[in-house]
Design an enzyme around this catalytic site. Structure first.
Site, PDB file in Angstrom:
ATOM      1  N   CYS A  90      29.047  65.457  54.913  1.00  0.00           N
ATOM      2  CA  CYS A  90      30.442  65.717  54.549  1.00  0.00           C
ATOM      3  C   CYS A  90      30.583  66.968  53.696  1.00  0.00           C
ATOM      4  O   CYS A  90      31.542  67.723  53.830  1.00  0.00           O
ATOM      5  CB  CYS A  90      31.044  64.511  53.842  1.00  0.00           C
ATOM      6  SG  CYS A  90      30.285  64.149  52.243  1.00  0.00           S
ATOM      7  N   HIS A 384      31.940  60.932  48.868  1.00  0.00           N
ATOM      8  CA  HIS A 384      32.359  61.603  50.099  1.00  0.00           C
ATOM      9  C   HIS A 384      33.190  62.840  49.766  1.00  0.00           C
ATOM     10  O   HIS A 384      34.113  62.782  48.961  1.00  0.00           O
ATOM     11  CB  HIS A 384      33.192  60.635  50.947  1.00  0.00           C
ATOM     12  CG  HIS A 384      33.586  61.163  52.286  1.00  0.00           C
ATOM     13  ND1 HIS A 384      32.682  61.620  53.215  1.00  0.00           N
ATOM     14  CD2 HIS A 384      34.808  61.317  52.872  1.00  0.00           C
ATOM     15  CE1 HIS A 384      33.321  62.017  54.306  1.00  0.00           C
ATOM     16  NE2 HIS A 384      34.604  61.850  54.115  1.00  0.00           N
ATOM     17  N   ASN A 406      39.821  65.212  56.513  1.00  0.00           N
ATOM     18  CA  ASN A 406      38.584  64.458  56.518  1.00  0.00           C
ATOM     19  C   ASN A 406      37.680  64.964  57.638  1.00  0.00           C
ATOM     20  O   ASN A 406      38.098  65.792  58.468  1.00  0.00           O
ATOM     21  CB  ASN A 406      38.865  62.964  56.701  1.00  0.00           C
ATOM     22  CG  ASN A 406      37.752  62.084  56.166  1.00  0.00           C
ATOM     23  OD1 ASN A 406      36.696  62.575  55.769  1.00  0.00           O
ATOM     24  ND2 ASN A 406      37.963  60.786  56.170  1.00  0.00           N
TER      25      ASN A 406
END
Length: 465
Positions: A90, A384, A406
């Site tokens: 991520c 994250h 995202n």
């Protein structure tokens, strides 16, 4: 002696030991625990419901489950949504999203996506070298030493921070996704990572033996280079060979070629699309209410390359972090940011709010820890990274809600994005990377002071995944 008699003696001695041990659950204590349970029809109904349903489905606060506002007063340009799939990259996806957004600001007619596979190859090779060199550096310490255990426990991993994006791109450049696309092992990293980690642990023991035997440093370094050759081969097989040169023509948003094809190296391509060296242009801010604010900290060995930069951050109150984020977004600049994304997240709606679920009522209790207490007890921390893209402000300029891109694919949440209320943002946002031009002078001065060195075992310093 008969078998039955032996068993009887063993059981009896076990009962005596259990009874004698302080701190265990005694028969009397168990009786008190059972007595406290509510044998009511309502409690039985809850047990039956939980047995057949997910906890989140039953704890969902339906007063907060309706439609929510998706309009934002300050929003950066939209770009395509990426998908890290079954990997912990991520930090890389968010960092590269920021870089391609910055590029689109320079020239709106061109469209680009950067290869995560290319940067991941070098990330894994560099982390392997960091581990092996760390083993050499600590080889005179016992194997159960905390720092030695740090290297052997996690020889290599997917996770990281924006510091890795800065160091790796500066050293190895960038290539477009078309030049080096994803492979099965970049989308699904666990197996290859496990095999490489096993090999690195084996190599680590061999290097410790060489140091113990008094081998020359030149011989040890030669052996380490040979070991990295095997790791390179494993990465080459699973990820692919990184290109040294390539030919590329830029396209517009409709996919039409708008520039003549040109030959690049990854480094020359980086100069064209990014231009400047990232290191020195940004600060990393952290909200850690356990520690004094306006102090700078550095995390030992929290870096991607042995010769790179440790993760350095300034600890700030959320008010300061929000003001810097708002200033950047108003200027059209997206930001790298990270969160404890699983807390109170309505995955189906792509909506994060502290009122999404009422776990306390379901279990007839309260969950009363504050942010500092959750961090200290490993109950919460940065898990994250996502790309901060928008904020909705009230008439006084204060944040109402936030929006991030995202990296879980375009079909997830709000067309690949997540919307979070400000009350959730303040509780579960931890890291922000912001360009220095949006940082107040007094914060820059504090950032430039000598940092306090902290250990990577701290609850808040796990890598973003």
């Amino acid at each position: 002696m008969k078998k039955s008699l032996i068993m009887t003696i063993c059981l009896a001695s076990g009962v005596m030991v259990a009874t004698a041990q302080k701190g265990g659950i005694s028969k009397e204590m168990l009786g008190e625990i059972r007595k406290a349970q509510q044998a009511s029809p309502a409690n039985r109904a809850i047990q039956n419901a939980v047995a057949a349903n997910s906890i989140d489905a039953l704890a969902k606060n339906h007063q907060n489950a309706g439609a929510f506002d998706t309009w934002f007063s300050v929003e950066t340009k939209q770009q395509s949504i990426t998908d890290q799939k079954s990997s912990g990259r991520c930090w890389m996806f968010s960092g590269l999203n920021v870089l391609r957004s910055n590029f689109s600001q320079k020239t709106d007619s061109l469209n680009i996506s950067f290869s995560q596979a290319y940067l991941f190859f070098w990330d894994q090779l560099e982390k392997a070298n960091l581990m092996l060199q760390g083993i050499i550096d600590t080889a005179t310490k016992p194997i159960d030493d905390t720092r030695v255990q740090f290297f052997f426990k996690t020889p290599i991993g997917d996770g990281g921070t924006f510091c890795g994006v800065a160091d790796l791109t500066e050293k190895y450049g960038l290539v477009p996704t078309e030049v080096m696309p994803e492979s099965f092992s970049t989308d699904n990293t666990s197996k290859a990572r496990s095999l490489i980690a096993s090999k690195l642990r084996e190599y680590g023991l061999q290097l410790r033996d060489m140091v113990a035997q008094g081998k020359k440093s030149t011989d040890i370094n030669k052996e380490k280079t040979k070991m990295l050759g095997q790791i390179y081969r494993m990465l080459q097989i699973t990820i692919g060979e990184p290109p040294q040169t390539f030919t590329y023509a830029f396209k517009d948003r409709a996919g039409k070629t708008v520039t003549p094809a040109k030959e690049y190296t990854p480094q020359s391509f980086y100069q064209e699309v990014v231009g400047e060296t990232l290191n020195g242009t940004f600060i990393m801010a952290m909200n850690d209410p356990r520690r004094p604010y306006y102090k700078t900290y550095e995390v030992e060995y929290d870096r991607h390359t042995y010769d790179g930069h440790n993760w350095k951050y300034i600890n700030l109150p959320m008010d300061d972090i929000e003001q810097m984020a708002i200033a950047s977004l108003k200027d059209g600049k997206k930001l790298y940011s990270s969160y404890d994304v699983g807390k109170f997240l309505d995955r189906q709606r792509g909506y994060a709010d502290t009122e999404n679920f009422d776990y306390g009522s379901l279990f007839d209790t309260t969950f009363g820890m504050d942010k500092a207490q959750r961090i200290s007890t490993f109950d919460s921390g940065s898990t994250h990274a996502m790309t901060l893209t928008a904020v909705d402000l009230d008439t006084e300029g204060k944040a109402i809600k936030w929006k991030v891109e995202n990296s879980w694919g375009a079909a997830w949440g709000q067309q690949g994005c997540l919307i979070m209320t400000d009350r959730w943002f303040r509780e579960f946002m931890f890291r922000l990377v912001v360009d220095k031009q949006y940082v107040p002078e007094q914060i820059l001065k504090a950032y430039d002071t000598k940092p306090v060195m902290v250990m990577p075992e701290d609850p808040l310093f796990l890598p973003d995944e």
